[in-house]
Motif scaffolding. Structure first.
Motif, PDB file in Angstrom:
ATOM      1  N   VAL A   1      28.791  33.548  53.130  1.00 54.29           N
ATOM      2  CA  VAL A   1      29.088  32.243  52.534  1.00 54.29           C
ATOM      3  C   VAL A   1      30.552  31.885  52.768  1.00 54.29           C
ATOM      4  CG1 VAL A   1      29.341  31.007  50.360  1.00 54.29           C
ATOM      5  CG2 VAL A   1      27.262  32.285  50.817  1.00 54.29           C
ATOM      6  N   PHE A   2      31.441  32.832  52.544  1.00 57.07           N
ATOM      7  CA  PHE A   2      32.860  32.503  52.660  1.00 57.07           C
ATOM      8  C   PHE A   2      33.345  32.534  54.097  1.00 57.07           C
ATOM      9  CE2 PHE A   2      32.382  33.176  48.173  1.00 57.07           C
ATOM     10  CZ  PHE A   2      33.142  32.125  47.670  1.00 57.07           C
TER      11      PHE A   2
ATOM     12  N   GLY B   1      28.053  34.418  41.859  1.00 58.42           N
ATOM     13  CA  GLY B   1      27.000  34.608  40.867  1.00 58.42           C
ATOM     14  C   GLY B   1      25.632  34.830  41.487  1.00 58.42           C
ATOM     15  N   TRP B   2      25.361  34.168  42.609  1.00 55.80           N
ATOM     16  CA  TRP B   2      24.057  34.355  43.262  1.00 55.80           C
ATOM     17  C   TRP B   2      23.876  35.805  43.699  1.00 55.80           C
ATOM     18  CZ3 TRP B   2      24.800  29.605  46.971  1.00 55.80           C
ATOM     19  CH2 TRP B   2      24.756  28.433  46.208  1.00 55.80           C
ATOM     20  N   SER B   3      24.950  36.395  44.252  1.00 50.17           N
ATOM     21  CA  SER B   3      24.835  37.797  44.667  1.00 50.17           C
ATOM     22  C   SER B   3      24.581  38.698  43.461  1.00 50.17           C
ATOM     23  CB  SER B   3      26.118  38.233  45.388  1.00 50.17           C
ATOM     24  OG  SER B   3      26.200  37.654  46.676  1.00 50.17           O
ATOM     25  N   GLN B   4      25.250  38.417  42.344  1.00 49.27           N
ATOM     26  CA  GLN B   4      25.038  39.251  41.163  1.00 49.27           C
ATOM     27  C   GLN B   4      23.669  39.010  40.528  1.00 49.27           C
ATOM     28  OE1 GLN B   4      28.997  38.397  39.144  1.00 49.27           O
ATOM     29  NE2 GLN B   4      28.915  40.634  38.965  1.00 49.27           N
ATOM     30  N   GLN B   5      23.131  37.808  40.703  1.00 46.51           N
ATOM     31  CA  GLN B   5      21.802  37.529  40.159  1.00 46.51           C
ATOM     32  C   GLN B   5      20.700  38.245  40.935  1.00 46.51           C
ATOM     33  OE1 GLN B   5      20.699  36.282  37.490  1.00 46.51           O
ATOM     34  NE2 GLN B   5      22.513  35.320  36.602  1.00 46.51           N
ATOM     35  N   ALA B   6      21.053  38.966  41.972  1.00 47.40           N
ATOM     36  CA  ALA B   6      20.062  39.838  42.618  1.00 47.40           C
ATOM     37  C   ALA B   6      19.626  40.955  41.678  1.00 47.40           C
ATOM     38  CB  ALA B   6      20.643  40.425  43.905  1.00 47.40           C
ATOM     39  N   ARG B   7      20.404  41.174  40.608  1.00 46.26           N
ATOM     40  CA  ARG B   7      20.042  42.113  39.543  1.00 46.26           C
ATOM     41  C   ARG B   7      19.710  43.497  40.089  1.00 46.26           C
ATOM     42  NH1 ARG B   7      18.325  39.212  34.591  1.00 46.26           N
ATOM     43  NH2 ARG B   7      17.301  41.173  34.028  1.00 46.26           N
ATOM     44  N   VAL B   8      20.650  44.061  40.825  1.00 48.50           N
ATOM     45  CA  VAL B   8      20.484  45.415  41.357  1.00 48.50           C
ATOM     46  C   VAL B   8      20.295  46.387  40.185  1.00 48.50           C
ATOM     47  CG1 VAL B   8      21.582  47.261  42.669  1.00 48.50           C
ATOM     48  CG2 VAL B   8      21.841  44.879  43.396  1.00 48.50           C
ATOM     49  N   LEU B   9      19.302  47.259  40.309  1.00 50.17           N
ATOM     50  CA  LEU B   9      18.926  48.264  39.298  1.00 50.17           C
ATOM     51  C   LEU B   9      18.406  47.643  38.001  1.00 50.17           C
ATOM     52  CD1 LEU B   9      21.824  50.877  39.628  1.00 50.17           C
ATOM     53  CD2 LEU B   9      19.754  50.622  40.994  1.00 50.17           C
ATOM     54  N   ALA B  10      18.159  46.350  38.011  1.00 48.36           N
ATOM     55  CA  ALA B  10      17.634  45.695  36.804  1.00 48.36           C
ATOM     56  C   ALA B  10      16.567  44.681  37.192  1.00 48.36           C
ATOM     57  CB  ALA B  10      18.752  45.014  36.029  1.00 48.36           C
ATOM     58  N   GLY B  11      15.698  45.068  38.098  1.00 49.26           N
ATOM     59  CA  GLY B  11      14.647  44.173  38.565  1.00 49.26           C
ATOM     60  C   GLY B  11      14.647  43.978  40.062  1.00 49.26           C
TER      61      GLY B  11
ATOM     62  N   GLY C   1      18.811  34.276  49.182  1.00 53.25           N
ATOM     63  CA  GLY C   1      18.388  33.160  50.021  1.00 53.25           C
ATOM     64  C   GLY C   1      19.225  31.915  49.777  1.00 53.25           C
ATOM     65  N   LEU C   2      19.694  31.725  48.534  1.00 53.36           N
ATOM     66  CA  LEU C   2      20.584  30.602  48.237  1.00 53.36           C
ATOM     67  C   LEU C   2      21.883  30.734  49.014  1.00 53.36           C
ATOM     68  CD1 LEU C   2      20.091  30.398  44.356  1.00 53.36           C
ATOM     69  CD2 LEU C   2      19.032  28.948  46.107  1.00 53.36           C
ATOM     70  N   SER C   3      22.390  31.956  49.100  1.00 51.14           N
ATOM     71  CA  SER C   3      23.614  32.193  49.874  1.00 51.14           C
ATOM     72  C   SER C   3      23.385  31.888  51.349  1.00 51.14           C
ATOM     73  CB  SER C   3      24.074  33.646  49.701  1.00 51.14           C
ATOM     74  OG  SER C   3      24.382  33.926  48.354  1.00 51.14           O
ATOM     75  N   ALA C   4      22.246  32.329  51.880  1.00 49.91           N
ATOM     76  CA  ALA C   4      21.941  32.070  53.285  1.00 49.91           C
ATOM     77  C   ALA C   4      21.807  30.574  53.555  1.00 49.91           C
ATOM     78  CB  ALA C   4      20.657  32.796  53.686  1.00 49.91           C
ATOM     79  N   LEU C   5      21.167  29.856  52.619  1.00 47.81           N
ATOM     80  CA  LEU C   5      21.005  28.412  52.787  1.00 47.81           C
ATOM     81  C   LEU C   5      22.348  27.707  52.765  1.00 47.81           C
ATOM     82  CD1 LEU C   5      19.241  25.880  52.951  1.00 47.81           C
ATOM     83  CD2 LEU C   5      19.044  25.937  50.452  1.00 47.81           C
ATOM     84  N   LEU C   6      23.207  28.041  51.797  1.00 46.50           N
ATOM     85  CA  LEU C   6      24.522  27.404  51.718  1.00 46.50           C
ATOM     86  C   LEU C   6      25.352  27.731  52.950  1.00 46.50           C
ATOM     87  CD1 LEU C   6      26.636  25.784  50.220  1.00 46.50           C
ATOM     88  CD2 LEU C   6      27.313  27.876  49.019  1.00 46.50           C
ATOM     89  N   ALA C   7      25.302  28.983  53.401  1.00 44.40           N
ATOM     90  CA  ALA C   7      26.059  29.364  54.596  1.00 44.40           C
ATOM     91  C   ALA C   7      25.594  28.550  55.796  1.00 44.40           C
ATOM     92  CB  ALA C   7      25.903  30.855  54.866  1.00 44.40           C
ATOM     93  N   GLY C   8      24.280  28.363  55.941  1.00 43.28           N
ATOM     94  CA  GLY C   8      23.769  27.571  57.049  1.00 43.28           C
ATOM     95  C   GLY C   8      24.240  26.128  56.992  1.00 43.28           C
ATOM     96  N   LEU C   9      24.229  25.527  55.806  1.00 45.42           N
ATOM     97  CA  LEU C   9      24.677  24.138  55.657  1.00 45.42           C
ATOM     98  C   LEU C   9      26.169  24.004  55.967  1.00 45.42           C
ATOM     99  CD1 LEU C   9      22.764  23.139  52.385  1.00 45.42           C
ATOM    100  CD2 LEU C   9      22.238  22.424  54.736  1.00 45.42           C
TER     101      LEU C   9
END
Length: 542
Positions: free
Chosen positions: A191-192, A244-254, A261-269
């Protein structure tokens, strides 16, 4: 008689589109060749910090189940979630989950910064120095350099994802969670990278492009923090931040992949926007044109000191504003602190322990400004702007000494500003006005060590200008040895090699006359070496 011309237009458009990418493969190889040291260092440094931070946390902060329970309770406080967090599935906490809650955001910020610097370096910096014009004179398409920078960023992020996943497995993550952790870092990085690709089209200078991208990163961090304050698992504002999108991947918690995918979409745009902007501007031009300066300089600007002050006033202003903002936020968290039994603080008043750590952090950030201020002098020389200055009555020692004096005074001002903001926030949140004076005093006591951090690149500028980037090694080494050295089992004599290890900092520091005199003398000696070397060496003209 009629004729159909659409197919011809289609073929022409196809050839034009293909021509814009001509030479991309060669540009990728060139970028990888130039980054053969920098990029692996970034990837390996971030990777190594995964087990190192985990080890430091499990040995110094949460070595026992009781400490883990207390740390979990502490990190769920809304103020603490601004810096760390959010905390997912806190009911079944483990040391791995605590590691994520406490340090995940730092890894995301590091991945983002790696990509911002990489893309800026291979796009706008190339145009600013004139190298892009030489490259375009060959068979290289309009978008080849931008495409190559993004491909290298993608390769770097893929390597980062793999290496950090392996590191996560080594500290007890399940394979699926480790892969998701690595992918979350890569997603934030992409994204960045795309953000930097856009900002590189907007300004004429690499510093401006990097600064704009850094401002976007800071804004994403602020939104993430605000969203973390709204809810333990992230409120609505949390979803407005790519961090926040990366953290909402909820590693070890789901373990959910779809937020990435939101990050990939924003990066593409953003990448599409960068290409659109690049197609509508000339080489080395920008959409935000720099303001022309005055035709004549005022009389007060005709001395080397005032010229140095004028050149640095923008950076000093921006850093000062950032220090005020960060200081108020960090100081405002003090009121939510209380006495704690966490081993790292040994039962001390956590409010003062917290402020002591933030004072130390402020001196570290001020050291970053010190190194950057001297690197700017090196850039003035390499880009040919120093020669005309020295062609007049200004000598080399006068030029360098004036610039270093401005930087030294700026360091004092920045530490004072940070201390005032941090102290004001602490006093307001805790109801203890005396804290303000204690914090300002503690910040000013750090002046000798930041002067040394300024003098190191100054000495390198005079004696070994091509090695001036080694000043970053001194700064990073000093920080990590001082902060984590005791928890890594580093011997005391080696810890003492850190510039930052000689002045007391907890709680709130104390005046150490011997260490202060030694550090000031060391800074003076290194500065003298830099001035001596500057007088004797040849200038670099490109």
């Amino acid at each position: 008689m009629t004729a159909t011309v659409s197919p011809a237009h289609s073929r022409t458009g196809s050839r034009a589109a293909s021509g814009h990418l001509t030479g991309t493969g060669a540009m990728v190889r060139l970028a990888l060749r130039r980054d053969r040291i920098k990029l692996p260092i970034w990837v390996l440094a971030i990777t190594v910090l995964v087990p190192r931070f985990y080890y430091a946390a499990t040995t110094a902060v949460v070595p026992t189940p009781e400490a883990l329970a207390e740390a979990t309770e502490l990190i769920q406080v809304s103020f603490m979630r601004v810096l760390a967090g959010p905390f997912f599935d806190a009911e079944a906490v483990t040391t791995q989950k605590y590691f994520l809650a406490a340090y995940w955001v730092e890894f995301l910020l590091a991945a983002a910064l790696m990509n911002i610097l990489l893309v800026t370096r291979h796009t706008r910096a190339e145009e600013q120095t004139g190298r892009a014009e030489l490259i375009r004179a060959a068979v290289v398409g309009r978008h080849a350099q931008l495409t190559a920078a993004l491909i290298v960023a993608l390769l770097g992020d893929a390597a980062l994802a793999v290496f950090t996943a392996v590191a996560a497995i080594s500290i007890g993550f399940p394979t699926g969670g480790a892969l998701l952790f690595g992918a979350s870092l890569a997603a934030a990085g992409l994204v960045f990278a795309a953000v930097a690709a856009v900002t590189a089209q907007l300004t004429e200078y690499a510093r401006g492009a990097g600064g704009l991208a850094g401002a976007v990163l800071f804004g994403a961090w602020i939104l993430r923090g605000a969203g973390a304050m709204q809810s333990q698992e992230g409120g609505p504002l949390f979803w407005l931040s790519p961090i926040g999108w990366s953290q909402q991947a909820r590693v070890l918690a789901g373990d959910r992949w779809w937020p990435l995918g939101l990050s990939a979409l924003l990066a593409g745009l953003l990448v599409a926007g960068a290409y659109a902007l690049a197609s509508r501007r000339d080489l080395a031009a920008a959409f935000v044109a720099p303001r022309p300066g005055r035709a004549t300089a005022p009389s007060w600007l005709r001395s080397p000191f005032t010229l140095a002050l004028r050149l640095q006033q923008g950076a000093i202003g921006w850093w000062g504003a950032a220090f005020v903002t960060v200081g108020l936020v960090l100081g405002g968290m003090t009121g939510g602190m209380s006495t704690t039994a966490l081993p790292i603080f040994a039962g001390a008043d956590f409010g003062r322990a917290w402020l002591s750590l933030m004072v130390f952090t402020g001196s570290l950030y001020t050291g970053v400004f010190a190194v950057l201020s001297v690197l700017r002098l090196r850039a003035e020389e390499v880009r040919g702007r120093l020669g005309p200055v020295l062609a007049g009555p200004t000598g080399r020692s006068t030029w360098l000494g004036s610039s270093l004096l401005v930087s030294a005074l700026a360091l004092v001002v920045l530490l004072a500003v940070y201390g005032l903001a941090l102290g004001a926030g602490a006093a307001a949140s805790s109801g203890d006005p005396a804290l303000a004076g204690e914090v300002v005093r503690a910040c000013l006591l750090r002046i000798p060590e930041v002067l040394v951090l300024l003098a190191v690149p100054a000495a390198l500028l005079g004696l070994a200008p091509r090695a001036i980037s080694a000043a970053w090694v001194v700064l990073v080494y000093s920080a990590f040895v001082q902060i984590l050295g005791p928890y890594w089992g580093v011997q005391g004599w080696l810890v003492n090699t850190s510039v930052l290890s000689h002045l007391p900092w907890h709680p709130l520091g104390a005046f150490a006359p011997v260490a202060t005199v030694v550090l000031v003398a060391l800074a003076a000696a290194l500065t003298a070496l830099g001035l001596y070397g500057m007088r004797r060496r040849d200038l670099t003209t490109g």
